[in-house]
Structures are given as structure tokens and as C-alpha cells.
Scaffold this motif. Structure first.
Motif, PDB file in Angstrom:
ATOM      1  N   LEU A 281      17.084  13.798   0.245  1.00 20.85           N
ATOM      2  CA  LEU A 281      15.645  13.750  -0.025  1.00 20.85           C
ATOM      3  C   LEU A 281      15.019  12.865   1.034  1.00 20.85           C
ATOM      4  N   VAL A 282      14.035  13.395   1.755  1.00 27.80           N
ATOM      5  CA  VAL A 282      13.272  12.613   2.711  1.00 27.80           C
ATOM      6  C   VAL A 282      11.891  12.430   2.098  1.00 27.80           C
ATOM      7  N   LEU A 283      11.566  11.193   1.794  1.00 24.77           N
ATOM      8  CA  LEU A 283      10.304  10.860   1.136  1.00 24.77           C
ATOM      9  C   LEU A 283       9.418  10.128   2.129  1.00 24.77           C
ATOM     10  N   ALA A 284       8.234  10.644   2.360  1.00 23.46           N
ATOM     11  CA  ALA A 284       7.301  10.050   3.309  1.00 23.46           C
ATOM     12  C   ALA A 284       5.996   9.719   2.599  1.00 23.46           C
ATOM     13  N   ALA A 285       5.238   8.794   3.187  1.00 22.05           N
ATOM     14  CA  ALA A 285       3.936   8.416   2.629  1.00 22.05           C
ATOM     15  C   ALA A 285       2.846   8.707   3.658  1.00 22.05           C
ATOM     16  N   GLU A 286       1.732   9.165   3.183  1.00 25.37           N
ATOM     17  CA  GLU A 286       0.634   9.628   4.035  1.00 25.37           C
ATOM     18  C   GLU A 286       0.176   8.590   5.058  1.00 25.37           C
ATOM     19  N   TRP A 287       0.056   7.343   4.666  1.00 26.65           N
ATOM     20  CA  TRP A 287      -0.486   6.313   5.546  1.00 26.65           C
ATOM     21  C   TRP A 287       0.587   5.416   6.158  1.00 26.65           C
ATOM     22  N   ASP A 288       1.822   5.836   6.130  1.00 29.30           N
ATOM     23  CA  ASP A 288       2.916   5.024   6.676  1.00 29.30           C
ATOM     24  C   ASP A 288       2.796   4.983   8.199  1.00 29.30           C
ATOM     25  N   VAL A 289       2.615   3.789   8.765  1.00 26.17           N
ATOM     26  CA  VAL A 289       2.525   3.645  10.215  1.00 26.17           C
ATOM     27  C   VAL A 289       3.880   3.266  10.820  1.00 26.17           C
TER      28      VAL A 289
ATOM     29  N   VAL B  84       9.257  15.470   1.061  1.00 29.14           N
ATOM     30  CA  VAL B  84       8.088  15.284   0.208  1.00 29.14           C
ATOM     31  C   VAL B  84       7.195  14.204   0.822  1.00 29.14           C
ATOM     32  N   GLU B  85       5.899  14.481   0.875  1.00 26.36           N
ATOM     33  CA  GLU B  85       4.931  13.482   1.322  1.00 26.36           C
ATOM     34  C   GLU B  85       4.083  13.047   0.136  1.00 26.36           C
ATOM     35  N   ILE B  86       4.010  11.735  -0.095  1.00 29.37           N
ATOM     36  CA  ILE B  86       3.181  11.163  -1.156  1.00 29.37           C
ATOM     37  C   ILE B  86       1.857  10.748  -0.525  1.00 29.37           C
ATOM     38  N   GLY B  87       0.757  11.189  -1.104  1.00 27.52           N
ATOM     39  CA  GLY B  87      -0.561  10.867  -0.575  1.00 27.52           C
ATOM     40  C   GLY B  87      -0.975   9.434  -0.861  1.00 27.52           C
ATOM     41  N   GLN B  88      -1.856   8.939  -0.025  1.00 26.76           N
ATOM     42  CA  GLN B  88      -2.486   7.625  -0.182  1.00 26.76           C
ATOM     43  C   GLN B  88      -1.469   6.502  -0.379  1.00 26.76           C
ATOM     44  N   GLY B  89      -0.453   6.491   0.475  1.00 27.98           N
ATOM     45  CA  GLY B  89       0.558   5.447   0.390  1.00 27.98           C
ATOM     46  C   GLY B  89       1.001   5.013   1.771  1.00 27.98           C
TER      47      GLY B  89
END
Length: 81
Positions: free
Chosen positions: A16-24, A47-52
Motif C-alpha cells: 500500500l502506497v499512501l500519499a497526502a495531497e499537500w505533502d512537500v 491512495v491519495e488522502i486529500g488536505q493532508g
């Protein structure tokens, strides 16, 4: 020192590759690149999680991230023949 620490193509378990929308720190493109290179994984999900951000597990949308992880761990995947 330009050698990668590991080769994603050698990973041969579900991923599982979990990413966040605002991850810099790990931008979505980097997560996607890793996902594409997981060619030996029998099952993989991106999966991309929004606003994180990179700290999504401590932020407002952490419940969504936890649900994704728990759902992935609970899945029963039948191996391809």
C-alpha cells in the motif's frame, strides 16, 4: 552515493502506497513513481488522502488514512494463476 538503498522491483509482497495531497516531502509524483516500480508485488494499491501533509496520521483527515490502512490489511486477495 547515488546508488538507491533498495530496488522496488524486488519487493514481492502486497504493498500500500499512501500519499497526502499537500505533502512537500514526498510529493504524489514520487509516490506514483514508486508504485509503478513495484512490478513484483502481487497486489498493490496507491491512495491519495486529500488536505493532508507528510504528517497525515496526526491531522484532521487521519481517520481516512487509518481506514485505508486497515482496509488494505483486512483484504483477502486471491493470487493470480
Amino acid at each position: 552515493m547515488d546508488q538507491p538503498i533498495y530496488d522496488p522491483s524486488t519487493i514481492d509482497c502486497p504493498v500500500l502506497v499512501l500519499a497526502a495531497e499537500w505533502d512537500v516531502d514526498v510529493r504524489f509524483g514520487m509516490a506514483h513513481d514508486l508504485f509503478v516500480r513495484l512490478v513484483s508485488a502481487p497486489y498493490k494499491r496507491l491512495v491519495e488522502i486529500g488536505q493532508g501533509t507528510h504528517m497525515i496520521l496526526m491531522e484532521r483527515n487521519r481517520r481516512q488514512a487509518f481506514d485505508v490502512v486497515i482496509g488494505f490489511l483486512n483484504e483477502r486477495v486471491v493470487p493470480a494463476r
